[in-house]
Motif scaffolding. Structure first.
Motif, PDB file in Angstrom:
ATOM      1  N   GLU A  28       0.842  -1.198   0.000  1.00  0.00           N
ATOM      2  CA  GLU A  28       0.000   0.000   0.000  1.00  0.00           C
ATOM      3  C   GLU A  28       0.876   1.247   0.000  1.00  0.00           C
ATOM      4  OE1 GLU A  28      -3.688   2.020   2.552  1.00  0.00           O
ATOM      5  OE2 GLU A  28      -2.707   0.183   3.253  1.00  0.00           O
ATOM      6  N   ILE A  29       0.589   2.141  -0.919  1.00  0.00           N
ATOM      7  CA  ILE A  29       1.272   3.437  -0.944  1.00  0.00           C
ATOM      8  C   ILE A  29       0.497   4.359  -0.003  1.00  0.00           C
ATOM      9  CG2 ILE A  29       1.963   5.401  -2.370  1.00  0.00           C
ATOM     10  CD1 ILE A  29       2.022   3.503  -4.769  1.00  0.00           C
ATOM     11  N   LEU A  30       1.071   4.640   1.146  1.00  0.00           N
ATOM     12  CA  LEU A  30       0.392   5.464   2.146  1.00  0.00           C
ATOM     13  C   LEU A  30       0.486   6.939   1.826  1.00  0.00           C
ATOM     14  CD1 LEU A  30       1.538   3.596   5.402  1.00  0.00           C
ATOM     15  CD2 LEU A  30      -0.514   3.216   4.014  1.00  0.00           C
ATOM     16  N   SER A  31       1.540   7.328   1.142  1.00  0.00           N
ATOM     17  CA  SER A  31       1.697   8.721   0.696  1.00  0.00           C
ATOM     18  C   SER A  31       2.689   8.738  -0.447  1.00  0.00           C
ATOM     19  CB  SER A  31       2.177   9.620   1.839  1.00  0.00           C
ATOM     20  OG  SER A  31       3.488   9.246   2.260  1.00  0.00           O
ATOM     21  N   ASN A  32       2.550   9.725  -1.324  1.00  0.00           N
ATOM     22  CA  ASN A  32       3.474   9.852  -2.451  1.00  0.00           C
ATOM     23  C   ASN A  32       3.470  11.310  -2.900  1.00  0.00           C
ATOM     24  OD1 ASN A  32       5.299   9.074  -4.430  1.00  0.00           O
ATOM     25  ND2 ASN A  32       3.710   8.492  -5.891  1.00  0.00           N
ATOM     26  N   ILE A  33       4.383  12.095  -2.368  1.00  0.00           N
ATOM     27  CA  ILE A  33       4.454  13.524  -2.639  1.00  0.00           C
ATOM     28  C   ILE A  33       5.557  13.783  -3.667  1.00  0.00           C
ATOM     29  CG2 ILE A  33       4.692  15.832  -1.646  1.00  0.00           C
ATOM     30  CD1 ILE A  33       2.352  14.248  -0.506  1.00  0.00           C
TER      31      ILE A  33
END
Length: 362
Positions: A28-33
């Motif tokens: 799971e990608i929890l965040s990607n900034i």
């Protein structure tokens, strides 16, 4: 549960991401900034390394904070820090890797130095759960390669460019025709209204027994065609772009077809062979359609991660860190790791003639 904070600063995107893997569940990608620097470099028609490095210095701390906040994961809950350590622009690599070293030391977390190309190579396992082995076509601003991905840390380069990377050829073509930076999407946009049969541009390396790529001759042919009919009308530009794009797709198809046949020979027991296409140029619809048709004819699955994960991002770096942790090969990277402007995935393949003393651009 494994959670890794990834940092990516190899070129002109400042990025941070938190990716998690819980047992046998899907990652799971929890965040990607991702903060793009296109605006800072547009006036120059390409990336200026010093400007990119300064922008990374100014933005990275805030990007890391935002990635942690979006993921709802604290730094204490992160299991490791993964950062791109090469290949790329050395100024940006220094910023990202030094920041990762500082975070890892302060939080007492392991540091995993990641090869940017490995991030691209493993993204299909993050998005599609692909099993090893599979074939990778990496087409970006700095790299054009065909790689057999046999396992984590186990890569064999089958082909690379002997001169320009494909993304670089798109950018230079756009600049010659007066189109804005970045070249790839603007050439594709112009080509939509063009006649692809107007200019008979060469198909570099087509039919050659050598498996590699070459785009400098095609770029020269574009310049000669544009000079011969200058000043260019909008239709002239559209026709040149369409003809250039058709030549690129045709040449890529020829090179990839050879690799698909070789993959069948070397991995006869792979019941579901797959071609993965990654890198910014993978977003080009003409190229994608050509490769999809080729894979359909050859009995290969065609896998293209979402566009936001094909271009430079930190989720692929965090995932590569997780892959290395699971494989037990993350402890080779320490706080003493030095950024590498060139860092081939396959260190065994010999440098190509014409590609520079240290080998091709990877």
């Amino acid at each position: 549960m494994i959670r890794v904070l990834g940092i990516e600063t190899s070129c002109d995107e400042t990025a941070a991401s938190v990716v998690a893997l819980d047992g046998a569940s899907a990652p799971e990608i929890l965040s990607n900034i991702v903060l793009s620097q296109i605006g800072e470099h547009a006036a120059f028609g390409g990336v200026v390394p010093e400007i990119a490095a300064r922008a990374h210095v100014e933005a990275l701390d805030g990007i890391v904070e935002a990635a942690l906040a979006d993921s709802a994961v604290t730094l204490d809950e992160v299991d490791a820090i993964a950062a791109t350590a090469g290949p790329g622009l050395v100024g940006g690599l220094i910023v990202g890797l030094m920041t990762a070293k500082a975070i890892a030391a302060a939080a007492n977390k392991p540091l995993i130095a990641i090869n940017h190309l490995e991030g691209h190579a493993l993204t299909a396992r993050l998005t599609d759960g692909l099993d090893f082995p599979y074939l990778l076509l990496l087409v970006s601003g700095g790299h054009t390669q065909i790689v057999a991905v046999r396992g984590v840390g186990d890569y064999q380069r089958w082909a690379t460019t002997i001169d320009d990377a494909l993304g670089e050829a798109f950018d230079k073509t756009a600049k010659m025709l007066g189109l804005p930076y970045p070249g790839g999407p603007n050439v594709e946009k112009a080509a939509a209204g063009g006649d692809a049969s107007r200019f008979a541009f060469p198909r570099p390396m087509k039919g050659s027994a050598q498996p590699d790529f070459s785009f400098s001759g095609l770029k020269t042919a574009v310049r000669q065609a544009a000079t011969a009919i200058a000043p260019l009308s909008d239709q002239d530009v559209a026709d040149i772009c369409a003809s250039f794009q058709a030549a690129v797709a045709n040449a890529l198809g020829d090179r990839v077809a050879r690799a698909l046949a070789r993959f069948r020979q070397e991995f006869p027991n792979q019941a579901k062979p797959a071609l993965v296409v990654a890198g910014g140029v993978a977003a080009n619809r003409t190229i994608k359609a050509t490769l999809e048709a080729l894979c359909s004819q050859a009995g290969f699955a065609f896998v293209a991660p979402p566009q936001k994960l094909c271009t430079d991002n930190a989720a692929m770096i965090a995932w590569a860190g997780i892959e290395r942790l699971r494989a037990g090969i993350a402890d080779e990277n320490t706080a003493d790791f030095v950024p590498r402007s060139r860092w081939p995935l396959d260190s065994v393949s010999a440098p190509l003639v014409g590609s520079g003393r240290r080998g091709a651009k990877a």
